[in-house]
Design a protein around this motif. Structure first.
Motif, PDB file in Angstrom:
ATOM      1  N   GLY A 104       6.505 -19.513  -5.735  1.00 55.58           N
ATOM      2  CA  GLY A 104       5.609 -20.177  -6.666  1.00 55.58           C
ATOM      3  C   GLY A 104       4.262 -20.592  -6.111  1.00 55.58           C
ATOM      4  N   MET A 105       4.011 -20.343  -4.838  1.00 49.41           N
ATOM      5  CA  MET A 105       2.748 -20.752  -4.242  1.00 49.41           C
ATOM      6  C   MET A 105       1.584 -19.864  -4.706  1.00 49.41           C
ATOM      7  N   THR A 106       0.388 -20.416  -4.601  1.00 49.71           N
ATOM      8  CA  THR A 106      -0.830 -19.633  -4.784  1.00 49.71           C
ATOM      9  C   THR A 106      -1.302 -19.200  -3.404  1.00 49.71           C
ATOM     10  N   VAL A 107      -1.456 -17.881  -3.229  1.00 49.11           N
ATOM     11  CA  VAL A 107      -1.808 -17.320  -1.929  1.00 49.11           C
ATOM     12  C   VAL A 107      -3.100 -16.516  -2.058  1.00 49.11           C
ATOM     13  N   MET A 108      -4.110 -16.910  -1.319  1.00 43.42           N
ATOM     14  CA  MET A 108      -5.342 -16.138  -1.239  1.00 43.42           C
ATOM     15  C   MET A 108      -5.206 -15.111  -0.124  1.00 43.42           C
ATOM     16  N   GLU A 156     -16.953 -23.338 -14.994  1.00 45.67           N
ATOM     17  CA  GLU A 156     -15.854 -22.751 -14.230  1.00 45.67           C
ATOM     18  C   GLU A 156     -15.287 -23.794 -13.272  1.00 45.67           C
ATOM     19  N   ARG A 157     -13.985 -23.767 -13.096  1.00 43.43           N
ATOM     20  CA  ARG A 157     -13.330 -24.715 -12.197  1.00 43.43           C
ATOM     21  C   ARG A 157     -13.135 -24.114 -10.821  1.00 43.43           C
ATOM     22  N   TRP A 158     -13.031 -25.001  -9.841  1.00 46.98           N
ATOM     23  CA  TRP A 158     -12.741 -24.544  -8.476  1.00 46.98           C
ATOM     24  C   TRP A 158     -11.417 -23.791  -8.446  1.00 46.98           C
ATOM     25  N   LEU A 159     -11.209 -23.038  -7.382  1.00 45.06           N
ATOM     26  CA  LEU A 159      -9.989 -22.256  -7.225  1.00 45.06           C
ATOM     27  C   LEU A 159      -9.406 -22.552  -5.849  1.00 45.06           C
ATOM     28  N   LYS A 160      -8.287 -23.286  -5.842  1.00 44.87           N
ATOM     29  CA  LYS A 160      -7.631 -23.673  -4.597  1.00 44.87           C
ATOM     30  C   LYS A 160      -6.403 -22.806  -4.343  1.00 44.87           C
ATOM     31  N   ALA A 161      -5.880 -22.875  -3.130  1.00 44.59           N
ATOM     32  CA  ALA A 161      -4.658 -22.141  -2.794  1.00 44.59           C
ATOM     33  C   ALA A 161      -3.785 -22.978  -1.877  1.00 44.59           C
ATOM     34  N   ASP A 162      -2.499 -22.705  -1.922  1.00 41.84           N
ATOM     35  CA  ASP A 162      -1.582 -23.331  -0.976  1.00 41.84           C
ATOM     36  C   ASP A 162      -1.750 -22.707   0.401  1.00 41.84           C
TER      37      ASP A 162
END
Length: 260
Positions: free
Chosen positions: A35-39, A168-174
């Protein structure tokens, strides 16, 4: 003299405590969970951390995890290696990118048309700025790009000096997986030519950054004036002396994992 010796020992212990070097690829990607967000850095194959991606696939093959990932990348991968291979394994729930159609995007295209993966399409400059904004602590910004198109649907807009802008909103990642050229045990990084691309921005926007580097040098081995990503933005470094290049793998019709 005794105080000086103790001081030197304390300094050595402090250096060791700050050492971010990982013993292997499996350890480097061990913190990525379901379920993590990975860049994932790279511009096509340039600067793509192929070995880190394949290590994550290896873990999934062994354990069934991680899965349901949200992947942030410039494109959707090519062939059956790297990002495309990760998508092909069913590890990604959603892809946030600018170019889902590239040289050989069949894996993503087939899964998307089958309704097995979501897509959030973001203009390339906006994608870069959303990532940069997260690293800079800017929760939102305005851009004229995409105004009046489907990409701006349901997004707040505002006029500035008579011109409409989209918020536009920022885009973060785990986690961010990046590829650099040189690194040191403290996490300082340099990049080789075009491989710089999204990698430095992603290091800043993620809570935990893993960098594969061609060579790890001693602390101080990188001229401070040449550091692109300061070590404060990097939590793990793993040395890959001869990294694979996505284009070379695809020309050889490689597939990962290899089919027996």
């Amino acid at each position: 003299m005794q105080r000086g010796a103790r001081g030197a020992l304390q300094e050595q212990q402090w250096d060791k405590a700050m050492d971010k070097t990982m013993p292997d690829l499996a350890t480097a990607v061990a913190r990525i969970e379901d379920g993590m967000t990975v860049m994932i850095g790279g511009f096509g194959g340039s600067g793509a951390p192929i070995e880190l991606i394949h290590a994550l696939i290896d873990r999934h093959v062994r354990t069934g995890h991680p899965r349901n990932l949200t992947i942030v990348n410039n494109n959707a991968g090519n062939g059956h290696v790297g990002l495309a291979a990760l998508i092909e394994q069913g590890m990604a729930r959603k892809l946030i990118c600018s170019f889902p159609r590239s040289a050989d995007p069949r894996v993503f295209t087939e899964l998307y048309l089958a309704g097995k993966i979501e897509l959030e399409l973001v203009p390339q400059g906006t994608l870069a700025e959303r990532i940069r904004a997260a690293g800079a602590g800017i929760p939102a910004f305005y851009t004229p790009t995409s105004f009046g198109t489907e990409l701006a649907k349901d997004r707040p807009t505002e006029d500035f000096d008579g011109r409409p802008y989209v918020r536009e909103r920022w885009l973060k990642a785990d986690v961010a997986l990046v590829k650099a050229h040189l690194g040191d045990p403290l996490g300082n990084l340099t990049y080789r030519m075009a491989a710089r691309n999204f990698n430095p921005l992603m290091c800043m926007a993620a809570a935990y950054t893993v960098a594969q580097v061609s060579r790890i040098v001693e602390p101080g081995g990188i001229d401070p004036e040449n550091v692109v990503t300061p070590g404060i933005f990097v939590q793990a470094v793993v040395e890959i002396p001869h990294p694979a290049q996505e284009e070379d793998l695809n020309r050889a019709n490689a597939r990962y994992p290899e089919v027996a």
